[in-house]
Design a protein around this motif. Structure first.
Motif, PDB file in Angstrom:
ATOM      1  N   ALA A  61       0.812  -1.215   0.000  1.00  0.00           N
ATOM      2  CA  ALA A  61       0.000   0.000   0.000  1.00  0.00           C
ATOM      3  C   ALA A  61       0.847   1.268   0.000  1.00  0.00           C
ATOM      4  CB  ALA A  61      -0.929   0.003   1.209  1.00  0.00           C
ATOM      5  N   GLY A  62       2.146   1.127   0.260  1.00  0.00           N
ATOM      6  CA  GLY A  62       3.016   2.293   0.249  1.00  0.00           C
ATOM      7  C   GLY A  62       3.743   2.563   1.543  1.00  0.00           C
ATOM      8  N   ALA A  63       3.510   1.745   2.576  1.00  0.00           N
ATOM      9  CA  ALA A  63       4.265   1.906   3.818  1.00  0.00           C
ATOM     10  C   ALA A  63       5.732   1.568   3.570  1.00  0.00           C
ATOM     11  CB  ALA A  63       3.700   1.015   4.914  1.00  0.00           C
ATOM     12  N   GLN A  64       6.594   2.352   4.164  1.00  0.00           N
ATOM     13  CA  GLN A  64       8.037   2.086   4.080  1.00  0.00           C
ATOM     14  C   GLN A  64       8.573   1.436   5.345  1.00  0.00           C
ATOM     15  OE1 GLN A  64       7.957   6.358   2.962  1.00  0.00           O
ATOM     16  NE2 GLN A  64       9.926   5.888   1.992  1.00  0.00           N
ATOM     17  N   VAL A  65       7.779   1.478   6.410  1.00  0.00           N
ATOM     18  CA  VAL A  65       8.162   0.889   7.697  1.00  0.00           C
ATOM     19  C   VAL A  65       7.017   0.026   8.198  1.00  0.00           C
ATOM     20  CG1 VAL A  65       8.945   1.327  10.056  1.00  0.00           C
ATOM     21  CG2 VAL A  65       9.489   2.967   8.242  1.00  0.00           C
ATOM     22  N   ALA A  66       7.331  -1.218   8.558  1.00  0.00           N
ATOM     23  CA  ALA A  66       6.349  -2.108   9.175  1.00  0.00           C
ATOM     24  C   ALA A  66       6.702  -2.281  10.647  1.00  0.00           C
ATOM     25  CB  ALA A  66       6.342  -3.463   8.483  1.00  0.00           C
ATOM     26  N   ILE A  67       5.689  -2.176  11.502  1.00  0.00           N
ATOM     27  CA  ILE A  67       5.868  -2.369  12.937  1.00  0.00           C
ATOM     28  C   ILE A  67       5.531  -3.817  13.271  1.00  0.00           C
ATOM     29  CG2 ILE A  67       5.172  -1.615  15.242  1.00  0.00           C
ATOM     30  CD1 ILE A  67       4.334   1.050  13.984  1.00  0.00           C
ATOM     31  N   THR A  68       6.416  -4.501  13.956  1.00  0.00           N
ATOM     32  CA  THR A  68       6.280  -5.940  14.187  1.00  0.00           C
ATOM     33  C   THR A  68       5.121  -6.274  15.126  1.00  0.00           C
ATOM     34  OG1 THR A  68       7.795  -5.947  16.076  1.00  0.00           O
ATOM     35  CG2 THR A  68       8.769  -6.245  13.879  1.00  0.00           C
ATOM     36  N   SER A  69       4.802  -7.555  15.162  1.00  0.00           N
ATOM     37  CA  SER A  69       3.685  -8.061  15.962  1.00  0.00           C
ATOM     38  C   SER A  69       4.101  -8.395  17.393  1.00  0.00           C
ATOM     39  CB  SER A  69       3.095  -9.315  15.299  1.00  0.00           C
ATOM     40  OG  SER A  69       4.107 -10.277  15.078  1.00  0.00           O
ATOM     41  N   SER A  70       5.118  -7.709  17.908  1.00  0.00           N
ATOM     42  CA  SER A  70       5.651  -7.998  19.241  1.00  0.00           C
ATOM     43  C   SER A  70       5.144  -7.040  20.316  1.00  0.00           C
ATOM     44  CB  SER A  70       7.179  -7.957  19.204  1.00  0.00           C
ATOM     45  OG  SER A  70       7.644  -6.747  18.619  1.00  0.00           O
ATOM     46  N   TYR A  71       4.175  -6.187  19.985  1.00  0.00           N
ATOM     47  CA  TYR A  71       3.666  -5.200  20.937  1.00  0.00           C
ATOM     48  C   TYR A  71       3.291  -5.837  22.271  1.00  0.00           C
ATOM     49  CZ  TYR A  71       0.390  -1.795  22.955  1.00  0.00           C
ATOM     50  OH  TYR A  71      -0.268  -0.936  23.804  1.00  0.00           O
ATOM     51  N   GLN A  72       2.574  -6.944  22.215  1.00  0.00           N
ATOM     52  CA  GLN A  72       2.095  -7.605  23.421  1.00  0.00           C
ATOM     53  C   GLN A  72       2.878  -8.888  23.703  1.00  0.00           C
ATOM     54  OE1 GLN A  72      -1.801  -6.491  23.491  1.00  0.00           O
ATOM     55  NE2 GLN A  72      -2.450  -7.569  25.314  1.00  0.00           N
ATOM     56  N   ALA A  73       4.026  -9.032  23.078  1.00  0.00           N
ATOM     57  CA  ALA A  73       4.860 -10.226  23.257  1.00  0.00           C
ATOM     58  C   ALA A  73       5.899  -9.968  24.342  1.00  0.00           C
ATOM     59  CB  ALA A  73       5.551 -10.586  21.939  1.00  0.00           C
ATOM     60  N   THR A  74       5.745 -10.632  25.467  1.00  0.00           N
ATOM     61  CA  THR A  74       6.681 -10.474  26.584  1.00  0.00           C
ATOM     62  C   THR A  74       6.991 -11.843  27.167  1.00  0.00           C
ATOM     63  OG1 THR A  74       4.927 -10.248  28.249  1.00  0.00           O
ATOM     64  CG2 THR A  74       5.690  -8.216  27.169  1.00  0.00           C
ATOM     65  N   PHE A  75       8.102 -11.936  27.862  1.00  0.00           N
ATOM     66  CA  PHE A  75       8.441 -13.199  28.519  1.00  0.00           C
ATOM     67  C   PHE A  75       7.358 -13.585  29.530  1.00  0.00           C
ATOM     68  CE2 PHE A  75      12.649 -11.869  27.015  1.00  0.00           C
ATOM     69  CZ  PHE A  75      13.106 -13.054  26.463  1.00  0.00           C
TER      70      PHE A  75
END
Length: 306
Positions: A61-75
């Motif tokens: 779509a034109g995004a140059q930066v993708a933010i990963t799916s780790s927002y809620q990923a914690t040990f």
């Protein structure tokens, strides 16, 4: 590995760079159930291709930066699901790898690079999954919050993203902890607060909150996300003035969530007209958060490209 030359900091110095939109709403639009304490992080283990496809939709779509799916990923969050530390670290690293895979596919399909990956590190409250990520004030000291964030940031940094996304931070005390935790990791970071009006969600004046990052060399951009577009208008100007750094801004669509009806209500207030204003006021990393999908990012990218 996708080539990302020039580094993201140099790209920001040259002009606006387009962030993606809400990863969760793209996954939900594709039919994935995210009603889980791990949210989109659950798919890292169960359906990694779904994550790749969501990132790919934004790159195309034109995004140059993708933010990963780790927002809620914690040990800690993974441990509650019976996932040990070693596997949790593997999944955190995978979040960066999946975004890289999407970037590679996008460029192979004709999308112009460079394409970048931002490794998401959400606030402590995101791990609690109780809404406290929008309040802050967890009752923990800065040192305790630093001890929570540092191990995850070390693993994400080891996966070599282009930037660490310290995002949706509701509290200046947590920002202090995050800024300490990124020191010496060898990966730049951006700091993005969630806000209400001209204050953090925890109630601190934004001017003071932004100032915390002004002299932190690791931080290449400061700003706001997951807020109303109207609040973003004021915050962009303030962040630019207080820090002298490029500003990151990616608000929600402007709709509001009705918890009783479990539905979004109101009308979107996110438009390309205000995006041009953000860029004029110093925003250099611009995208959307909740309820902002690939079609809006395409309009944003076209507008900024023009």
């Amino acid at each position: 590995m996708v080539s990302t030359s020039p580094p993201l900091a140099e790209a920001l110095a040259a002009g606006p760079v387009v962030l993606d939109g809400g990863l969760s709403n793209q996954l939900e639009a594709a039919g994935h159930d995210l009603s889980d304490a791990l949210w989109s992080a659950r798919l890292l283990a169960e359906e990694p291709e779904a994550v790749v496809q969501a990132h790919l939709a934004y790159y195309e779509a034109g995004a140059q930066v993708a933010i990963t799916s780790s927002y809620q990923a914690t040990f800690e969050g993974f441990a509650r699901r019976g996932i040990g530390a070693e596997q949790a670290a593997t999944l955190l690293g995978r979040s960066v790898e999946l975004a890289r895979e999407a970037a590679g596919r996008a460029m192979a399909g004709g999308v112009a690079g460079p394409l970048y990956v931002a490794a998401s590190a959400g606030p402590y409250g995101a791990m609690l999954a109780d809404g406290s990520e929008y309040r802050g004030r967890y009752g923990l000291s800065v040192a305790e919050l630093e001890r929570f964030h540092r191990p995850r940031l070390e693993v994400l940094a080891a996966a070599r993203p282009d930037v660490l996304a310290l995002e949706t931070v509701p509290d200046a005390d947590e920002a202090r902890a995050l800024l300490r935790a990124v020191r010496g990791l060898g990966v730049p970071a951006y700091l993005s607060y969630s806000i209400a009006g001209e204050r953090t969600r925890a109630g601190q004046p934004l001017e003071e909150a932004f100032a915390l990052a002004a002299d932190v060399d690791e931080v290449i951009a400061v700003g706001v996300n997951c807020c109303a577009p109207d609040d973003a208008d004021r915050a962009v100007r303030l962040a630019a003035r207080v820090t002298g750094k490029p500003v990151v801004v990616y608000p929600n669509s402007g709709e509001s969530w009705d918890a009783g009806a479990r539905a979004w209500c109101g009308s979107p207030a996110f438009g390309t007209d205000r995006v041009a204003g953000w860029a004029a006021d110093g925003a250099r990393l611009i995208g959307g958060c909740c309820r902002v999908g690939p079609e809006v990012i395409a309009e944003l990218a076209a507008g900024l490209g023009g």
